[in-house]
Motif scaffolding. Structure first.
Motif, PDB file in Angstrom:
ATOM      1  N   ILE A 185      -6.143  -5.506   0.858  1.00  0.00           N
ATOM      2  CA  ILE A 185      -6.277  -4.503   1.904  1.00  0.00           C
ATOM      3  C   ILE A 185      -5.849  -3.123   1.413  1.00  0.00           C
ATOM      4  O   ILE A 185      -4.855  -2.989   0.680  1.00  0.00           O
ATOM      5  N   LEU A 186      -6.617  -2.122   1.822  1.00  0.00           N
ATOM      6  CA  LEU A 186      -6.277  -0.734   1.523  1.00  0.00           C
ATOM      7  C   LEU A 186      -5.716  -0.084   2.778  1.00  0.00           C
ATOM      8  O   LEU A 186      -6.366  -0.084   3.825  1.00  0.00           O
ATOM      9  N   GLY A 187      -4.514   0.469   2.656  1.00  0.00           N
ATOM     10  CA  GLY A 187      -3.949   1.332   3.695  1.00  0.00           C
ATOM     11  C   GLY A 187      -4.351   2.751   3.359  1.00  0.00           C
ATOM     12  O   GLY A 187      -3.803   3.366   2.444  1.00  0.00           O
ATOM     13  N   GLY A 188      -5.330   3.302   4.090  1.00  0.00           N
ATOM     14  CA  GLY A 188      -6.047   4.487   3.642  1.00  0.00           C
ATOM     15  C   GLY A 188      -5.337   5.809   3.673  1.00  0.00           C
ATOM     16  O   GLY A 188      -5.907   6.822   3.288  1.00  0.00           O
ATOM     17  N   GLY A 189      -4.096   5.844   4.124  1.00  0.00           N
ATOM     18  CA  GLY A 189      -3.352   7.097   4.078  1.00  0.00           C
ATOM     19  C   GLY A 189      -2.234   7.120   5.103  1.00  0.00           C
ATOM     20  O   GLY A 189      -2.477   6.930   6.297  1.00  0.00           O
TER      21      GLY A 189
ATOM     22  N   ILE B  21      -2.346   2.947  -0.410  1.00  0.00           N
ATOM     23  CA  ILE B  21      -1.971   1.859  -1.309  1.00  0.00           C
ATOM     24  C   ILE B  21      -2.911   0.670  -1.114  1.00  0.00           C
ATOM     25  O   ILE B  21      -3.463   0.448  -0.042  1.00  0.00           O
ATOM     26  N   LEU B  22      -3.099  -0.056  -2.196  1.00  0.00           N
ATOM     27  CA  LEU B  22      -3.907  -1.271  -2.200  1.00  0.00           C
ATOM     28  C   LEU B  22      -2.968  -2.449  -2.414  1.00  0.00           C
ATOM     29  O   LEU B  22      -2.157  -2.441  -3.356  1.00  0.00           O
ATOM     30  N   VAL B  23      -3.077  -3.448  -1.551  1.00  0.00           N
ATOM     31  CA  VAL B  23      -2.194  -4.611  -1.591  1.00  0.00           C
ATOM     32  C   VAL B  23      -3.039  -5.872  -1.727  1.00  0.00           C
ATOM     33  O   VAL B  23      -4.022  -6.043  -0.993  1.00  0.00           O
ATOM     34  N   ASP B  24      -2.673  -6.733  -2.669  1.00  0.00           N
ATOM     35  CA  ASP B  24      -3.468  -7.952  -2.870  1.00  0.00           C
ATOM     36  C   ASP B  24      -2.976  -9.089  -1.989  1.00  0.00           C
ATOM     37  O   ASP B  24      -2.012  -8.945  -1.224  1.00  0.00           O
TER      38      ASP B  24
END
Length: 272
Positions: free
Chosen positions: A80-84, A101-104
């Motif tokens: 998931i990307l938390g876009g800002g 941030i990108l979280v796996d």
């Protein structure tokens, strides 16, 4: 790498952290139920309010946003990307970094990007935006995240979309998918949003995943919506319109290879 489903989420975030995160969770769960394995949230997904209010809440928004993203990734076994969201600047209480941030799926942060281009614009609809008044510009271009499952992922944020050099930098590193999460203004979005997304996809022969904000957030703050997923030929595969929700589309590595054979422009670059 096999084909997979990706989702771009569209929200109308408010100056209310808990409400925003609850709504984001609902949309993430819905996307997962529809088969999405890679999900992007828009810029300001956790908090969209006045700049001074955002700065005041930055520490809490940062902490809860990161915890939320890691929890969602683990719970639903997604990337998931938390876009800002705002991350306070150490030693400067007047500024925060606009950070994605990108979280796996293990809940591990695998990529981080601090927005480089800040939106300081007097829009013809009468609104004035001075992002630099409370945001510290990032100093580093983003790097791709090489994923065996999803291909090479590149991150940017909103206003970056007007600066093609950042995407050329990512494609030079081998990007297959470009994230462009945004809170694009309603006035500029109607003329420029889709055109810019398609241009970035076409010139770099990449998929574009563009989560977005939509509607009225507070006072006169309106965003354009139209979260999109665009294929490497520039075809818009899915468009969320102006309602809260999401779009889902297939990311097909064969399609990337096909387009790059048909239009090998990346191989013909003279200036890098």
């Amino acid at each position: 790498m096999k084909s997979y489903l990706a989702a771009a989420i569209q929200m109308t975030s408010q100056p209310n952290l808990q409400k925003n995160l609850a709504e984001a969770e609902e949309l993430i769960e819905l996307a997962v139920r529809r088969g999405a394995e890679l999900i992007g949230l828009p810029e300001n997904f956790a908090f969209l309010g006045k700049e001074e209010e955002k700065l005041k809440e930055a520490k809490v928004v940062n902490e809860k946003s990161q915890k939320f993203l890691k929890t969602m990734a683990q719970r639903f076994q997604i990337t998931i990307l938390g876009g800002g969201f705002p991350v306070p600047v150490e030693g400067d209480s007047t500024k925060a970094y606009n950070t994605a941030i990108l979280v796996d799926s293990s809940g591990t942060e695998v990529a981080r990007y601090q927005k480089v281009h800040l939106f300081d614009v007097d829009v013809p609809d009468g609104n004035t935006y001075r992002e630099s008044s409370t945001v510290m510009a990032g100093q580093n271009l983003p790097n791709i995240y090489p994923s065996e499952q999803f291909g090479n992922l590149g991150i940017s944020i909103c206003y970056d979309v007007r600066f093609p050099e950042i995407y050329r930098h990512l494609s030079h590193q081998g990007a297959d998918v470009l994230f462009i999460p945004a809170a694009f203004t309603a006035f500029t979005g109607k003329d420029h949003w889709k055109v810019l997304l398609q241009a970035r996809a076409i010139e770099n022969t990449c998929y574009v995943i563009a989560p977005a904000q939509t509607g009225n957030h507070y006072e006169r703050r309106y965003t354009h919506g139209h979260a999109c997923i665009v294929d490497p030929w520039g075809t818009i595969l899915a468009d969320a319109g102006q309602e809260e929700g999401m779009v889902i589309a297939e990311i097909d590595p064969f399609r990337i290879q096909q387009v790059r054979r048909q239009m090998p422009s990346l191989q013909h670059r003279v200036f890098i």
